[in-house]
Design a protein around this motif. Structure first.
Motif, PDB file in Angstrom:
ATOM      1  N   UNK A   1       0.828  -1.212   0.000  1.00 58.08           N
ATOM      2  CA  UNK A   1       0.000   0.000   0.000  1.00 58.08           C
ATOM      3  C   UNK A   1       0.860   1.260   0.000  1.00 58.08           C
ATOM      4  N   UNK A   2       0.295   2.337  -0.488  1.00 59.30           N
ATOM      5  CA  UNK A   2       0.999   3.609  -0.478  1.00 59.30           C
ATOM      6  C   UNK A   2       1.407   3.966   0.956  1.00 59.30           C
ATOM      7  N   UNK A   3       2.626   4.456   1.103  1.00 58.39           N
ATOM      8  CA  UNK A   3       3.168   4.774   2.421  1.00 58.39           C
ATOM      9  C   UNK A   3       3.085   6.279   2.678  1.00 58.39           C
TER      10      UNK A   3
ATOM     11  N   UNK B   1       2.355   5.708  16.229  1.00 61.78           N
ATOM     12  CA  UNK B   1       1.072   5.513  16.893  1.00 61.78           C
ATOM     13  C   UNK B   1       1.005   4.326  17.830  1.00 61.78           C
ATOM     14  N   UNK B   2       2.162   3.938  18.389  1.00 60.66           N
ATOM     15  CA  UNK B   2       2.203   2.788  19.299  1.00 60.66           C
ATOM     16  C   UNK B   2       2.798   3.174  20.648  1.00 60.66           C
ATOM     17  N   UNK B   3       2.495   4.379  21.097  1.00 60.83           N
ATOM     18  CA  UNK B   3       3.057   4.868  22.348  1.00 60.83           C
ATOM     19  C   UNK B   3       2.717   4.029  23.562  1.00 60.83           C
TER      20      UNK B   3
ATOM     21  N   UNK C   1      -1.768   2.524   5.877  1.00 66.63           N
ATOM     22  CA  UNK C   1      -2.989   2.018   6.498  1.00 66.63           C
ATOM     23  C   UNK C   1      -2.690   1.669   7.945  1.00 66.63           C
ATOM     24  N   UNK C   2      -2.935   0.422   8.323  1.00 63.34           N
ATOM     25  CA  UNK C   2      -2.651  -0.029   9.693  1.00 63.34           C
ATOM     26  C   UNK C   2      -1.218  -0.530   9.845  1.00 63.34           C
ATOM     27  N   UNK C   3      -0.449  -0.509   8.789  1.00 67.48           N
ATOM     28  CA  UNK C   3       0.921  -1.019   8.845  1.00 67.48           C
ATOM     29  C   UNK C   3       1.897   0.070   9.289  1.00 67.48           C
TER      30      UNK C   3
END
Length: 214
Positions: free
Chosen positions: A33-35, A59-61, A85-87
Motif C-alpha cells: 500500500x501507499x506509504x 502511533x504505538x506509544x 494504512x494499519x501497517x
C-alpha cells in the motif's frame, strides 16, 4: 528520542531525504500500500527517532514500557518511519556496503545482558541455527529484525524495509541490486537464518537508483 538531522549532502541521508520529499513512491515495495512518510520530514528538521519516541511517531506509544523491558536506551535510530494504512514501516537505509557490515555491540555489561536476551529470543522464534551470537555479527541488521519481532509479538502490523541505494559513485556504493542481495544473504547465513522464516513476509527490500534522484 528525537534526533535532528542536517539536510543530507551525500550518502543515504541525502538520497532518503530527497526520495521522501518527492513523495517516496520509489521507496514503496511492489504490491505494498501507499506509504505516508512521517520521518524524516523537512518540516520536522529531518528528525530521526529512536527508543520510545519512535513508538509515538508510528502511533504505538502504549508500548513504551514494554520496549523499555525489551531493549535498553539508545536503541535503533530509524532512518525513516512510515504508515501504510494499519501497517507501521520501519526503514534502514544504506548507500554503500561498509555501512552494512556493522561491528559488534559496544553496550555496557548491564545493557548487553538485556540485548542478548532480546536477540536470542528472536533467534529462537525464527528457528535460527544455534551457535551464533547475534551481538557479535551483523549487529545492526540483527537488532532491526529483533525490533520488528518485538512489534509483531505485540500485535502491531509492523514491516521492516531495507532501502539499499545503487549507483552512488561518491560513496563507492553497489552498482546493482545483486551486490546488495549477496550482502543480505551473507548476513542471513552468518546469523543462522533460513531463507524463509516467520518474519520473512514482513521484511522488504527496495533498490532505488540514485541517478533517478540526482
Amino acid at each position: 528520542m528525537r534526533v535532528v538531522q542536517p539536510q543530507g549532502t551525500r550518502g543515504s541521508l541525502k538520497w532518503l531525504q530527497i526520495a521522501i520529499e518527492r513523495g517516496g513512491a520509489m521507496l514503496c515495495p511492489d504490491a505494498f500500500p501507499s506509504i505516508r512518510w512521517v520521518s524524516p520530514l523537512k518540516g520536522d528538521d529531518y528528525a530521526e527517532y529512536r527508543d520510545a519516541a519512535f513508538l509515538d511517531v508510528i502511533g504505538q506509544g502504549h508500548l513504551k514500557e514494554a520496549l523499555g523491558s525489551f531493549w535498553p536506551k539508545r536503541g535503533p535510530q530509524w532512518d525513516a518511519l512510515g504508515l501504510a494504512g494499519d501497517r507501521a514501516v520501519l526503514v534502514e537505509a544504506k548507500a554503500h556496503l561498509d555501512e552494512f557490515f556493522s561491528p559488534p555491540t559496544q553496550a555496557s555489561e548491564k545493557s548487553l545482558s538485556m540485548i542478548g536476551t532480546a536477540l536470542s529470543g528472536t533467534a529462537a522464534r525464527l528457528q535460527a541455527r544455534t551457535g551464533t551470537d547475534w551481538t557479535k555479527v551483523f549487529f545492526q541488521y540483527a537488532n532491526r529484525i529483533a525490533h520488528l519481532d518485538f512489534l509483531r509479538q505485540h500485535r502491531v502490523d509492523a514491516h521492516l524495509l531495507f532501502v539499499s541505494f545503487i549507483g552512488d559513485e561518491d560513496m563507492g556504493g553497489p552498482t546493482s541490486r545483486d551486490e546488495w542481495r549477496a550482502a543480505f544473504r551473507t548476513a542471513d547465513y552468518a546469523l543462522g537464518l533460513r531463507r524463509r522464516h516467520a518474519l520473512s513476509p514482513y521484511i522488504h527490500h527496495v533498490w532505488p537508483d540514485v541517478s533517478k534522484l540526482a
